[in-house]
Structures are given as C-alpha cells and as structure tokens.
Design a protein around this motif. Structure first.
Motif, PDB file in Angstrom:
ATOM      1  N   ALA A  84     -29.953  -5.172  12.872  1.00  0.00           N
ATOM      2  CA  ALA A  84     -29.318  -4.776  11.615  1.00  0.00           C
ATOM      3  C   ALA A  84     -28.201  -3.750  11.814  1.00  0.00           C
ATOM      4  CB  ALA A  84     -30.361  -4.215  10.649  1.00  0.00           C
ATOM      5  N   ASP A 131     -31.795   4.568  11.157  1.00  0.00           N
ATOM      6  CA  ASP A 131     -33.037   3.786  11.054  1.00  0.00           C
ATOM      7  C   ASP A 131     -32.750   2.431  11.692  1.00  0.00           C
ATOM      8  OD1 ASP A 131     -35.196   2.195  10.401  1.00  0.00           O
ATOM      9  OD2 ASP A 131     -35.309   2.867   8.326  1.00  0.00           O
ATOM     10  N   ASN A 149     -34.485  -0.102  11.976  1.00  0.00           N
ATOM     11  CA  ASN A 149     -35.050  -1.253  11.247  1.00  0.00           C
ATOM     12  C   ASN A 149     -34.071  -1.835  10.241  1.00  0.00           C
ATOM     13  OD1 ASN A 149     -37.558  -1.259  12.547  1.00  0.00           O
ATOM     14  ND2 ASN A 149     -38.294   0.377  11.231  1.00  0.00           N
ATOM     15  N   ASN A 150     -33.218  -0.975   9.651  1.00  0.00           N
ATOM     16  CA  ASN A 150     -32.269  -1.497   8.663  1.00  0.00           C
ATOM     17  C   ASN A 150     -30.814  -1.253   9.056  1.00  0.00           C
ATOM     18  OD1 ASN A 150     -31.704   1.182   7.989  1.00  0.00           O
ATOM     19  ND2 ASN A 150     -32.991   1.171   6.170  1.00  0.00           N
ATOM     20  N   LYS A 188     -29.100   1.398   8.961  1.00  0.00           N
ATOM     21  CA  LYS A 188     -28.398   2.390   8.134  1.00  0.00           C
ATOM     22  C   LYS A 188     -28.517   3.791   8.726  1.00  0.00           C
ATOM     23  CE  LYS A 188     -29.026  -0.190   3.878  1.00  0.00           C
ATOM     24  NZ  LYS A 188     -29.599  -0.205   2.533  1.00  0.00           N
TER      25      LYS A 188
END
Length: 148
Positions: A76, A110, A112-113, A115
């Motif tokens: 991501a 992060d 995981n995303n 961002k």
C-alpha cells in the motif's frame, strides 16, 4: 566522616547525570509493537538517534506476525517504499524531544495502509512502555509498545 560524605555526594551526582542521560535517550531501544485492535505482538521496532541529528528514528527489525507471511512487502506504500520489504523499513522519523520523556513533530508510517501520520511518543513511568500515536488533523490512533 568527611570522606564518606564526599563519596556519597559524588555518587548522587553520578546517579543524577545517569538519570538525565537515560531520560534523553529513554525511547532508544527495541520495542514490541502491539496491535491496537487484537492486542497481539506484530513486530520489533528499533528506535535510535538519527545519524544526521534530525531526531529519533525507528526501523522494523523483526516481523513476528503478519497476514502476508514472514516477509511482507509494503504493497500500500507509495514512492520509494512501494513493494519494499517491511523488515528493515524506517517507519518513524524526525521525532524531537518535547519535554521530559516525550517526543513530537515526527512522522510515522503504517505499512498496512501505506499512510503517514504526524507522530509523537511518550515514555510511561518506569520506561517499559511507550505510547505511540499518529494523527491526521484531529483524528488520532494510538498504540502502546512494550520494551523488549
């Protein structure tokens, strides 16, 4: 008696100097990241002083639990981090001291995303837990990391 007092004063001064040094570097070390939703230990992040003097920086040194296997990529992420391994990735940077046992003004990623957020750290009394938060505007997310 006078010699004993001198030794005691010297030891107290030394203890005070050590305490001040520990407070300055209190967040430096290895931390277990705890998932704020599941309570599971996800990774180990090592926080250190940046070599360029820009503040504290944190790098993922171990992945302990991942939904994408033992060597997850930052799918991501954008830019230079896109599809790079999360292990070895810097996820915290530019955190500067903001009072006793507090650091702010930095950024946290992060993986995981993908961002990034404005971040701050606060070392809890005893030095075993670190409150880590990331915010966009007034919306914040917090985790408590545990010293390894």
């Amino acid at each position: 008696m006078r010699k004993t007092k001198l030794i005691m004063l010297s030891l107290l001064a030394l203890a005070g100097a050590c305490s001040a040094a520990m407070a300055a570097d209190g967040a430096v070390g290895r931390w277990k990241t705890i998932d704020d939703k599941t309570g599971e230990v996800r990774s180990i992040v090592e926080i250190s002083q940046a070599s360029d003097g820009s503040g504290l920086t944190g790098k993922v040194v171990e992945i302990l639990k991942s939904d994408d296997g033992p060597n997850p990529l930052c799918k991501a992420c954008t830019g230079e981090r896109k599809d790079k391994p999360i292990k070895g990735m810097t996820i915290l940077w530019h955190l500067k001291a903001d009072g006793a046992n507090e650091w702010a003004g930095g950024t946290i990623l992060d993986p995981n995303n993908g961002k990034t957020y404005k971040s701050k750290l606060e070392l809890q009394p005893g030095g075993k837990k670190l409150d880590v938060s990331g915010c966009i505007a007034f919306i914040c997310r917090a985790q408590t990391w545990v010293r390894e």
